[in-house]
Motif scaffolding. Structure first.
Motif, short mmCIF file in Angstrom:
data_model
loop_
_atom_site.label_atom_id
_atom_site.label_comp_id
_atom_site.label_asym_id
_atom_site.label_seq_id
_atom_site.Cartn_x
_atom_site.Cartn_y
_atom_site.Cartn_z
N MET A 1 0.84 -1.19 0.00
CA MET A 1 0.00 0.00 0.00
C MET A 1 0.88 1.25 0.00
O MET A 1 1.95 1.26 0.59
N SER A 2 0.43 2.30 -0.68
CA SER A 2 1.23 3.52 -0.77
C SER A 2 0.40 4.74 -0.39
O SER A 2 -0.80 4.65 -0.16
N ILE A 3 1.08 5.86 -0.31
CA ILE A 3 0.46 7.14 -0.03
C ILE A 3 0.70 8.05 -1.23
O ILE A 3 1.83 8.15 -1.72
N ARG A 4 -0.35 8.70 -1.69
CA ARG A 4 -0.18 9.70 -2.74
C ARG A 4 -0.30 11.08 -2.08
O ARG A 4 -1.33 11.42 -1.52
N LEU A 5 0.77 11.85 -2.17
CA LEU A 5 0.79 13.22 -1.66
C LEU A 5 0.65 14.16 -2.85
O LEU A 5 1.51 14.19 -3.73
N ILE A 6 -0.44 14.90 -2.88
CA ILE A 6 -0.71 15.84 -3.96
C ILE A 6 -0.49 17.25 -3.43
O ILE A 6 -1.01 17.61 -2.37
N SER A 7 0.29 18.04 -4.16
CA SER A 7 0.58 19.39 -3.70
C SER A 7 0.59 20.36 -4.88
O SER A 7 0.84 19.97 -6.02
N PHE A 8 0.31 21.62 -4.57
CA PHE A 8 0.37 22.67 -5.57
C PHE A 8 1.74 23.36 -5.48
O PHE A 8 2.28 23.55 -4.39
N LEU A 9 2.27 23.74 -6.62
CA LEU A 9 3.53 24.47 -6.66
C LEU A 9 3.24 25.86 -7.22
O LEU A 9 2.62 25.99 -8.29
N GLY A 10 3.65 26.88 -6.48
CA GLY A 10 3.40 28.25 -6.92
C GLY A 10 4.66 28.92 -7.45
O GLY A 10 5.69 28.27 -7.68
N LYS A 37 8.75 14.03 4.07
CA LYS A 37 9.68 13.46 5.04
C LYS A 37 8.97 13.07 6.34
O LYS A 37 9.26 12.01 6.92
N MET A 38 8.05 13.90 6.78
CA MET A 38 7.32 13.56 8.01
C MET A 38 6.40 12.37 7.78
O MET A 38 6.27 11.50 8.65
N LEU A 39 5.76 12.31 6.62
CA LEU A 39 4.92 11.14 6.31
C LEU A 39 5.76 9.87 6.25
O LEU A 39 5.28 8.78 6.61
N GLN A 40 6.99 10.01 5.80
CA GLN A 40 7.89 8.85 5.75
C GLN A 40 8.09 8.26 7.13
O GLN A 40 8.20 7.04 7.29
#
Length: 402
Positions: A1-10, A37-40
Motif C-alpha cells: 500500500m502507498s500514499i499519494r501526496l498531492i501538492s500545488f507548486l506556486g 519526510k514527516m509522512l515517511q
C-alpha cells in the motif's frame, strides 16, 4: 500500500522553515518536501508517491529545484501534472478535471497539501473531494493539510490537518440525505469514522472510561433505516425498544461528544432528533398517541416521496383506529390476525365510501398503474392529502368528544 501526496507548486519566493506535525518536524523551504519526510516517519510501512500540480511559470520557478531536493533525500522524484493558469472559465474547468483525475486515479491513501494553491485551486480541491464522495462514493483515506508559514518564528511553522472539515461536509450531507430519504447507508461509515476519532481524542487527552459507542449509533441508524424503508411499523413505533426511540436516545447521548470532534454537527444531530421524536413513545397504535405517531409516519413517507408507503400507512392507520388490544401492536406476539380482520370490518362498516376510496388509492399504487385507466399522479397526491387530513380531523374530534 502507498500514499499519494498531492501538492500545488506556486511561483512565490519560498523561505526555509521548520514545519511541525504529529510530533514530527522537518526543515525545508518546500513544504511538500517537509510533509513527505514527516509522512515517511509517520507512515513508515508505506511508499510515498508525490504529484505536483503546477503551471508552466511555477514549474520554471521551482520544478527542478524541488525535484533535486527529493532526489538528494533518496525520495522518489515527484510527478508533474501541468495545470492551466485559470485565466478563463474553460481553464478553470480544466483545472477541476486535472485535480479530479489525480485524485480518482489513486486507490490508496491520499493527502492533499493546499499550502501553495493559487486563487481557486484550494476551493477546487475541496469541490473535487465532495464530488468524489457524492458521485463515486470515495470517502475514506482522503486528507487535506495546510502548511502555515510562521513569518515571526519560521522554526515553529505548523501543518494543519483540515480533514475534519471534509468529514463535516460528508457527515452533514449524509445525515441530511438520511432525513430526506430514510436511507442510512451513506451515513453509517462516516459515523464509525467519527467514533474512531473520538476514541483517539479521549486517549490523547488521557481521559478515563470510554466515549459513547458510535459503532452502536451506526447500527441503530441501519436498524431504523431498514425498518423505515421496509415499512416495519411496529418495529419503528412501539415501545422503548422501537428503532425510533433507540436511535433518538443514542443521538441524544452522543450529541455532546460528537461536537467535540466536529462542533457544527450538533445542529444537524438536533435536526435528526427533532424529525424522529414524534415517532417515539407509543405503546399501542389505536390510542391518540399511537394514532398521532402513525399520522406523522404516513406524512413523513409522503414528504420523502415514498407515496406507496404513505398510502399503505394511511390505510392501516385508519383501520387501527378501530382496533383493540389484540390487533393494534403489529409485529408483536400479541397481534391476532382474526382480530385485525374484525377491526377492518368495523372500519368499513363505519366508513363504507371512505374505505373504498382508501382501498382504491392503495391498490392503484400497489399494482403500479397496471390498469386501463390508472389514477394520474396529481390525483393520487391530492387524494392522499385529503384522506390524511380527514384522518387527523377525526382523531382530534374523538379526543374533543372524550
Amino acid at each position: 500500500m502507498s500514499i499519494r501526496l498531492i501538492s500545488f507548486l506556486g511561483t512565490g519566493n519560498y523561505e526555509n522553515a521548520c514545519y511541525r506535525w504529529n510530533n514530527e518536524s522537518y526543515s525545508s523551504k518546500y513544504v511538500v518536501f517537509a510533509i513527505a519526510k514527516m509522512l515517511q516517519n509517520i507512515e513508515s510501512q508505506k511508499n510515498i508517491e508525490v504529484v505536483l500540480l503546477a503551471t508552466d511559470k511555477a514549474w520554471q520557478a521551482h520544478g527542478q529545484s524541488v525535484c533535486d531536493t527529493f532526489a538528494q533525500a533518496d525520495l522518489p522524484t515527484p510527478q508533474r501534472r501541468t495545470i492551466p493558469d485559470g485565466a478563463s472559465q474553460d481553464e478553470l474547468w480544466n483545472q477541476f478535471e486535472i485535480i479530479l483525475d489525480v485524485l480518482q486515479s489513486s486507490d490508496d491513501v491520499v493527502y492533499i497539501d493546499i499550502t501553495h494553491g493559487f486563487r481557486a485551486q484550494p476551493f477546487f480541491a475541496s469541490g473535487v473531494i465532495q464530488y468524489l464522495q457524492s458521485v463515486f462514493n470515495r470517502s475514506e483515506d482522503v486528507h487535506v493539510i495546510y502548511g502555515e508559514y510562521n513569518r515571526n518564528q519560521p522554526e515553529n511553522s505548523r501543518i494543519w490537518d483540515l480533514t475534519p472539515f471534509v468529514e463535516l461536509s460528508e457527515w452533514s450531507r449524509s445525515l441530511l440525505l438520511f432525513l430526506k430519504t430514510g436511507q442510512a447507508q451513506g451515513v453509517v461509515e462516516p459515523t464509525r469514522k467519527i467514533g474512531r476519532d473520538l476514541k483517539k481524542k479521549w486517549a490523547a487527552e488521557g481521559r478515563q472510561g470510554q466515549p459513547t459507542d458510535l459503532d452502536q449509533l451506526a447500527k441503530l441508524l441501519e436498524k431504523f433505516s431498514d425498518d423505515f424503508i421496509t415499512v416495519r411499523t411496529g418495529c419503528l413505533l412501539l415501545g422503548p425498544e422501537s428503532s425510533s426511540q433507540q436511535l433518538v436516545n443514542m443521538m441524544e447521548k452522543a450529541r455532546d461528544e460528537v461536537i467535540q470532534i466536529l462542533p457544527p454537527l450538533g445542529k444537524v444531530v438536533d435536526m435528526v432528533i427533532e424529525r424522529l421524536k414524534p415517532l417515539c413513545g407509543a405503546t399501542c397504535l389505536s390510542d391518540p398517541q399511537g394514532q398521532a405517531a402513525l399520522q406523522y409516519l404516513s406524512m413523513l413517507y409522503f414528504k420523502m416521496g415514498r407515496i406507496a408507503e404513505a398510502c399503505a400507512t394511511l390505510r392501516e392507520g385508519w383501520i387501527t383506529k378501530y382496533a383493540d388490544s389484540r390487533s393494534d401492536k403489529p409485529g408483536t406476539v400479541d397481534f391476532d390476525k382474526d382480530a385485525r380482520e374484525e377491526a377492518e370490518k368495523r372500519f368499513f362498516e363505519r366508513h363504507e365510501n371512505l374505505g373504498k376510496q382508501i382501498s382504491q388509492l392503495r391498490n392503484d399504487i400497489q399494482h403500479a398503474g397496471y390498469r386501463k385507466d390508472p389514477m394520474p399522479p396529481k390525483t393520487i397526491i391530492n387524494q392522499f392529502l385529503q384522506l390524511h387530513s380527514q384522518w387527523v380531523r377525526e382523531t382530534q374530534s374523538t379526543l374533543t368528544q372524550s
